[in-house]
Design an enzyme around this catalytic site. Structure first.
Site, short mmCIF file in Angstrom:
data_model
loop_
_atom_site.label_atom_id
_atom_site.label_comp_id
_atom_site.label_asym_id
_atom_site.label_seq_id
_atom_site.Cartn_x
_atom_site.Cartn_y
_atom_site.Cartn_z
N LYS A 1 23.96 -1.21 36.05
CA LYS A 1 23.79 -2.35 36.97
C LYS A 1 24.95 -2.51 37.95
CE LYS A 1 25.79 -6.49 34.76
NZ LYS A 1 26.24 -6.21 33.39
N HIS B 1 30.56 -8.33 24.48
CA HIS B 1 31.10 -8.12 25.82
C HIS B 1 32.07 -9.27 26.07
CE1 HIS B 1 31.64 -7.41 30.02
NE2 HIS B 1 30.73 -6.47 30.08
N GLU C 1 30.73 0.03 27.17
CA GLU C 1 29.83 -0.04 28.33
C GLU C 1 30.59 -0.36 29.61
OE1 GLU C 1 26.27 -1.94 25.56
OE2 GLU C 1 27.49 -3.22 26.84
C1 LIG Z 1 27.44 -6.06 32.94
C2 LIG Z 1 27.52 -5.46 31.61
C3 LIG Z 1 28.42 -4.42 31.35
C4 LIG Z 1 29.44 -3.93 32.36
O1 LIG Z 1 30.51 -4.79 32.43
P1 LIG Z 1 31.84 -4.45 33.26
O2 LIG Z 1 32.62 -5.68 33.17
O3 LIG Z 1 31.43 -4.10 34.65
O4 LIG Z 1 32.50 -3.30 32.58
C5 LIG Z 1 28.40 -3.87 30.09
N1 LIG Z 1 27.55 -4.29 29.14
C6 LIG Z 1 26.67 -5.29 29.35
C7 LIG Z 1 25.76 -5.69 28.26
C8 LIG Z 1 26.63 -5.91 30.59
O5 LIG Z 1 25.77 -6.92 30.78
#
Ligand SMILES: *Cc1c(COP(=O)(O)O)cnc(C)c1O
Length: 414
Positions: free
Chosen positions: A77, A206, A280
């Protein structure tokens, strides 16, 4: 250890890159490249991106050296540019997808479905069915309702329980208000999964995007450990996956975050045999790899103030100012009005405002910014524009963000 010529060849041959022109840059050649692009296409005055695949390679290298025990799953994304996805796939990265279309775009690059985590804790039924049909067999959940859907449409899928981090207040974009099981919800959710005969394989979290508090990893990894313990106490099959999410930035803070993660893993998961640790990262790989060039399409002088209109803005790439709480910066490239000194070195500056092209006054990119005297048909160049920019832009007022071209370059790793 730099990137090997071997990995360069892999990247150049990657789907999404292969067949496209990739310009090799000399040292500090990105301004030069911008200028040559601008001169070459003098009659075309559309905004464009430059993606530096050399930056992607050195970031991937940095990740592998700093966190060798953590497998990256790039969060699509953040920036779904096919050349970025292809390069990362060639370098061995895996992918975090959140929708059917994201899964499709990753699979279309020839990536196998076992390199995808479907990391959206709340998925539409049709998207779950699609994931099942193509063999994407790892996803996240944080509610009973999600378990019901997965039992009905993808019962063989391995599950990660997404937990809410205790403290994500230091993040630019906290995700806790929307996602993650609370501590008291963990046990009932694990029991519900057990009763539904679903396979919970581990935990994910996260700490929020653009995290500034690297201690947050420590707290979240500790919390994940208690979920592992709860699962063991309930007699669930041994957990195999810990997903530490995103939140990383590529600036010097990365080293701090990486050592916080390593310390916490050492403390809470020492010599766990058979444990796969994944992450991620989105922003980490995308942000600094893209530079955006925009054309000055209008100008007004009001006393000492200089006002400029450019052909991208808040409804386009700079939506990051609103949604991602980003601050952007720009450099002048006076290719038209000052060919002898296009970077305007040493020139007197004025207090300047930079507006986007739409008719909404909200569409203001910069205020109180110091810029030299520029003219219509000069350019403004915005570095670090890869994360949550073009991906979330619209075509409001007929300015179509999706149509902005991406040129590929390759600089030598620093
Ligand atoms: C948006 C998102 C990410 C990416 O996060 P960053 O801060 O750009 O590294 C990873 N995992 C999930 C579930 C997300 O929603």
């Amino acid at each position: 250890m730099g990137s090997s010529p071997n990995s360069l060849q892999l990247v150049l041959d990657a789907p999404g890159v292969r067949g496209r022109r990739v310009t090799a840059l000399t040292k500090d050649g990105s301004t030069e490249f911008m200028q040559s692009m601008i001169f070459e296409k003098r009659e075309v005055k559309e905004p464009f991106y430059v993606l530096d695949l050399g930056v992607v390679m050195s970031l991937h290298d940095k990740w592998t050296r700093s966190l060798p025990m953590v497998r990256p799953f790039y969060a699509v994304k953040c920036n779904p540019e096919p050349a970025l996805l292809g390069a990362l796939a060639a370098l061995g990265s895996n992918f975090d997808c959140a929708s059917r279309a994201e899964i499709e775009s990753v699979l279309s690059l020839g990536v196998s479905p076992d390199r995808i985590v479907y990391a959206n804790p709340c998925k539409a039924e049709s998207h779950i069915k699609y994931a099942a049909s193509v063999g994407v067999n790892l996803t996240t959940f944080d509610s009973r309702e999600e378990l019901d859907k997965i039992r009905d449409w993808h019962p063989g899928c391995a599950l990660l329980l997404r937990v809410k981090p205790h403290d994500d207040s230091g993040a630019r974009c906290p995700l806790g208000p929307k996602y993650g099981a609370l501590p008291e919800e963990v046990e009932p959710l694990l029991q519900a999964a057990q009763e539904a005969r679903l396979n919970v394989a581990g935990v994910s979290f996260h700490i929020g995007s653009g995290a500034t508090n690297t201690n947050a990893y420590q707290g979240a990894i500790a919390a994940a450990k208690t979920v592992f313990d709860t699962a063991a106490r309930l007699g669930l099959p041994k957990f195999q996956v810990l997903n530490i999410g995103g939140g990383f930035t590529a600036d010097p803070q990365f080293d701090e975050a990486a050592s916080a993660v390593k310390d916490a893993l050492q403390t809470y998961f020492p010599n766990e045999r058979g444990l796969t640790i994944i992450s991620e990262p989105g922003r980490f790989f995308a942000e600094s790899a893209f530079t955006l060039a925009t054309t000055i399409i209008g100008k007004r002088i009001r006393g000492d103030l200089r006002e400029y209109w450019i052909n991208d803005g808040i409804y386009g790439s700079m939506n990051c100012i609103l949604y991602d709480h980003a601050t952007v910066t720009c450099m002048p490239l006076a290719c038209t009005s000052n060919r002898a000194n296009p970077i305007c070195k040493g020139l007197w500056t004025h207090n300047s405002t930079v507006f986007g092209p739409t008719c909404d006054a909200l569409d203001t990119v910069l205020t109180g910014h110091q810029l030299p005297e520029l003219h219509v048909s000069d350019w403004l160049v915005f570095p670090n524009m890869g994360a949550y920019t073009a991906a979330a832009g619209s075509s409001f007022n007929g300015f179509n963000t999706a149509a902005i071209l991406n040129h590929l370059v390759y600089s030598n790793p620093r």
